[in-house]
Design a protein around this motif. Structure first.
Motif, PDB file in Angstrom:
ATOM      1  N   ALA A   8      29.482   6.704   3.519  1.00 38.16           N
ATOM      2  CA  ALA A   8      28.947   6.553   2.170  1.00 38.16           C
ATOM      3  C   ALA A   8      27.714   5.672   2.216  1.00 38.16           C
ATOM      4  CB  ALA A   8      29.999   5.934   1.238  1.00 38.16           C
ATOM      5  N   GLU A   9      26.872   5.794   1.198  1.00 33.18           N
ATOM      6  CA  GLU A   9      25.692   4.947   1.110  1.00 33.18           C
ATOM      7  C   GLU A   9      25.320   4.722  -0.342  1.00 33.18           C
ATOM      8  OE1 GLU A   9      22.240   6.711   2.870  1.00 33.18           O
ATOM      9  OE2 GLU A   9      22.787   8.733   2.223  1.00 33.18           O
ATOM     10  N   SER A  10      24.579   3.654  -0.585  1.00 36.41           N
ATOM     11  CA  SER A  10      24.171   3.308  -1.940  1.00 36.41           C
ATOM     12  C   SER A  10      22.938   2.412  -1.848  1.00 36.41           C
ATOM     13  CB  SER A  10      25.303   2.590  -2.669  1.00 36.41           C
ATOM     14  OG  SER A  10      24.915   2.247  -3.988  1.00 36.41           O
ATOM     15  N   THR A  11      22.261   2.252  -2.975  1.00 37.13           N
ATOM     16  CA  THR A  11      21.112   1.365  -3.069  1.00 37.13           C
ATOM     17  C   THR A  11      21.441   0.228  -4.023  1.00 37.13           C
ATOM     18  OG1 THR A  11      19.597   3.206  -2.691  1.00 37.13           O
ATOM     19  CG2 THR A  11      18.661   1.190  -3.627  1.00 37.13           C
ATOM     20  N   ASP A  14      18.472  -4.697  -5.788  1.00 34.94           N
ATOM     21  CA  ASP A  14      17.263  -5.221  -5.158  1.00 34.94           C
ATOM     22  C   ASP A  14      16.525  -4.169  -4.333  1.00 34.94           C
ATOM     23  OD1 ASP A  14      17.860  -7.654  -6.248  1.00 34.94           O
ATOM     24  OD2 ASP A  14      18.833  -8.439  -4.450  1.00 34.94           O
ATOM     25  N   GLY A  15      17.064  -2.958  -4.304  1.00 36.58           N
ATOM     26  CA  GLY A  15      16.399  -1.875  -3.588  1.00 36.58           C
ATOM     27  C   GLY A  15      16.813  -1.717  -2.145  1.00 36.58           C
ATOM     28  N   GLY A  16      17.768  -2.522  -1.682  1.00 34.90           N
ATOM     29  CA  GLY A  16      18.231  -2.420  -0.306  1.00 34.90           C
ATOM     30  C   GLY A  16      19.206  -1.273  -0.110  1.00 34.90           C
ATOM     31  N   ALA A  17      19.221  -0.716   1.091  1.00 37.71           N
ATOM     32  CA  ALA A  17      20.125   0.398   1.409  1.00 37.71           C
ATOM     33  C   ALA A  17      21.426  -0.148   1.973  1.00 37.71           C
ATOM     34  CB  ALA A  17      19.468   1.342   2.406  1.00 37.71           C
ATOM     35  N   GLU A  89      42.012 -13.656  -8.293  1.00 38.19           N
ATOM     36  CA  GLU A  89      40.876 -13.095  -9.014  1.00 38.19           C
ATOM     37  C   GLU A  89      39.812 -12.743  -7.979  1.00 38.19           C
ATOM     38  OE1 GLU A  89      39.544 -15.583 -12.219  1.00 38.19           O
ATOM     39  OE2 GLU A  89      41.589 -16.080 -12.814  1.00 38.19           O
ATOM     40  N   LEU A  90      39.616 -11.468  -7.760  1.00 37.42           N
ATOM     41  CA  LEU A  90      38.665 -10.992  -6.758  1.00 37.42           C
ATOM     42  C   LEU A  90      37.381 -10.559  -7.464  1.00 37.42           C
ATOM     43  CD1 LEU A  90      38.034 -10.141  -3.827  1.00 37.42           C
ATOM     44  CD2 LEU A  90      39.004  -7.920  -4.380  1.00 37.42           C
ATOM     45  N   VAL A  91      36.279 -11.213  -7.123  1.00 35.47           N
ATOM     46  CA  VAL A  91      35.000 -10.932  -7.768  1.00 35.47           C
ATOM     47  C   VAL A  91      34.051 -10.318  -6.743  1.00 35.47           C
ATOM     48  CG1 VAL A  91      33.073 -11.880  -9.084  1.00 35.47           C
ATOM     49  CG2 VAL A  91      35.354 -12.896  -9.308  1.00 35.47           C
ATOM     50  N   GLU A  92      33.609  -9.095  -7.019  1.00 31.05           N
ATOM     51  CA  GLU A  92      32.701  -8.378  -6.124  1.00 31.05           C
ATOM     52  C   GLU A  92      31.532  -7.827  -6.950  1.00 31.05           C
ATOM     53  OE1 GLU A  92      30.430  -6.718  -3.679  1.00 31.05           O
ATOM     54  OE2 GLU A  92      32.189  -7.663  -2.773  1.00 31.05           O
ATOM     55  N   LEU A  93      30.321  -8.164  -6.539  1.00 33.79           N
ATOM     56  CA  LEU A  93      29.132  -7.755  -7.268  1.00 33.79           C
ATOM     57  C   LEU A  93      28.935  -6.243  -7.284  1.00 33.79           C
ATOM     58  CD1 LEU A  93      26.398  -8.428  -8.651  1.00 33.79           C
ATOM     59  CD2 LEU A  93      25.419  -8.623  -6.349  1.00 33.79           C
ATOM     60  N   LEU A  94      29.164  -5.599  -6.139  1.00 35.75           N
ATOM     61  CA  LEU A  94      28.819  -4.186  -5.988  1.00 35.75           C
ATOM     62  C   LEU A  94      30.027  -3.288  -6.218  1.00 35.75           C
ATOM     63  CD1 LEU A  94      26.654  -4.582  -2.767  1.00 35.75           C
ATOM     64  CD2 LEU A  94      25.850  -4.399  -5.124  1.00 35.75           C
ATOM     65  N   PRO A  95      30.001  -2.467  -7.259  1.00 35.87           N
ATOM     66  CA  PRO A  95      31.128  -1.557  -7.502  1.00 35.87           C
ATOM     67  C   PRO A  95      31.351  -0.581  -6.358  1.00 35.87           C
ATOM     68  CG  PRO A  95      29.258  -1.010  -8.921  1.00 35.87           C
ATOM     69  CD  PRO A  95      28.944  -2.322  -8.279  1.00 35.87           C
ATOM     70  N   GLU A  96      30.281  -0.287  -5.602  1.00 35.99           N
ATOM     71  CA  GLU A  96      30.418   0.625  -4.475  1.00 35.99           C
ATOM     72  C   GLU A  96      31.356   0.057  -3.412  1.00 35.99           C
ATOM     73  OE1 GLU A  96      26.380   1.283  -6.319  1.00 35.99           O
ATOM     74  OE2 GLU A  96      27.586  -0.447  -5.716  1.00 35.99           O
ATOM     75  N   ILE A  97      31.297  -1.260  -3.208  1.00 34.54           N
ATOM     76  CA  ILE A  97      32.176  -1.871  -2.212  1.00 34.54           C
ATOM     77  C   ILE A  97      33.634  -1.692  -2.610  1.00 34.54           C
ATOM     78  CG2 ILE A  97      32.853  -4.032  -1.101  1.00 34.54           C
ATOM     79  CD1 ILE A  97      30.187  -3.052  -0.142  1.00 34.54           C
ATOM     80  N   VAL A  98      33.925  -1.871  -3.895  1.00 33.16           N
ATOM     81  CA  VAL A  98      35.287  -1.664  -4.386  1.00 33.16           C
ATOM     82  C   VAL A  98      35.688  -0.204  -4.219  1.00 33.16           C
ATOM     83  CG1 VAL A  98      36.810  -1.805  -6.395  1.00 33.16           C
ATOM     84  CG2 VAL A  98      35.076  -3.572  -6.021  1.00 33.16           C
ATOM     85  N   SER A  99      34.799   0.706  -4.592  1.00 36.97           N
ATOM     86  CA  SER A  99      35.087   2.139  -4.482  1.00 36.97           C
ATOM     87  C   SER A  99      35.304   2.555  -3.038  1.00 36.97           C
ATOM     88  CB  SER A  99      33.941   2.959  -5.082  1.00 36.97           C
ATOM     89  OG  SER A  99      33.779   2.688  -6.447  1.00 36.97           O
ATOM     90  N   TRP A 100      34.474   2.047  -2.136  1.00 32.65           N
ATOM     91  CA  TRP A 100      34.622   2.406  -0.719  1.00 32.65           C
ATOM     92  C   TRP A 100      35.948   1.909  -0.166  1.00 32.65           C
ATOM     93  CZ3 TRP A 100      29.089   0.695   1.260  1.00 32.65           C
ATOM     94  CH2 TRP A 100      28.138   1.551   0.690  1.00 32.65           C
ATOM     95  N   ASN A 101      36.363   0.712  -0.567  1.00 36.66           N
ATOM     96  CA  ASN A 101      37.661   0.206  -0.115  1.00 36.66           C
ATOM     97  C   ASN A 101      38.788   1.106  -0.599  1.00 36.66           C
ATOM     98  OD1 ASN A 101      38.055  -2.748   1.236  1.00 36.66           O
ATOM     99  ND2 ASN A 101      36.060  -2.601   0.216  1.00 36.66           N
TER     100      ASN A 101
END
Length: 224
Positions: A8-11, A14-17, A89-101
């Motif tokens: 999987a991949e996402s941007t 900040d524009g980083g891959a 309480e788990l706080v993660e900025l990127l929803p993609e990280i949660v989805s990938w897990n």
């Protein structure tokens, strides 16, 4: 030789891959081509959780804040150590990280996101800590970006600033502890911790459990 597969991949904002890879049963997440974390090099993340909760009573009520999900090793470490009365309480900025897990990493630690003890908050941990109630947490564990040096989000720098550390200390109970993962020594960060009122110790952390030398550092900050 087995191929390296991009799952999987996402941007990022900040524009980083950002990308998730699998190779021969191991997983890694990279940002702008630089590896951020690898499932075969998780000893420091596990140690982060172990040290964070080592003073707690396993069966007592406890509320723990984890900043940063990654591949879930710190979360696993905490849940394996603590009992049913714990809330994480788990706080993660990127929803993609949660989805990938959830989608790709259930065989690793992703299934732990469905543990009833876990509350998932997909938001900026800086804003989350600012809004926290006073004396809310027994433990705060921070593994955000590359430690005090931000890589993924510039806003995370304020998390490790003087004001950010004061917010965290205010949200800890008087018997509480905060532990920060760092890629290496940072004397200015250590000084900021002390000025925020913490009693600080440093714990070397290995990349692999069998490594001869420590490569990272955990800053253990007790409320006093």
């Amino acid at each position: 030789m087995k191929p390296r597969i991009k799952l999987a991949e996402s941007t990022t904002a900040d524009g980083g891959a950002m990308a998730l890879y699998e190779h021969d049963g191991k997983y890694c997440i990279s940002y702008s081509g630089q590896e951020l974390m690898h499932s075969g090099a998780s000893a420091s993340e596990i140690l982060l959780g172990e040290i964070g909760v080592e003073l707690l009573d396993r069966d007592a009520e406890a509320r723990i804040l984890i900043g940063g999900l990654g591949l879930g090793f710190t979360l696993r470490s905490v849940l394996e150590t603590m009992g049913a009365a714990t809330t994480v309480e788990l706080v993660e900025l990127l929803p993609e990280i949660v989805s990938w897990n959830r989608e790709y990493l259930k065989c690793l630690n992703g299934a732990l996101l469905d543990d009833p003890r876990v509350e998932i908050h997909t938001t900026d941990v800086v804003a989350y800590v600012r809004k926290a109630e006073r004396e809310r947490y027994d433990v705060i564990l921070m593994d955000v970006d590359n430690g005090p040096v931000a890589m993924v989000s510039e806003t995370n720098k304020s998390l490790y600033s003087n004001s950010g550390l004061r917010w965290m200390r205010a949200s800890l109970k008087p018997t509480g502890r905060a532990v920060f993962w760092s890629a290496g020594p940072d004397l200015r960060f250590e000084d900021r911790l002390k000025r925020a009122g913490f009693r600080v110790t440093k714990v070397p952390a290995k990349v692999h459990a069998g490594s001869k030398r420590a490569a990272y550092l955990l800053y253990v900050a007790n409320y006093k």
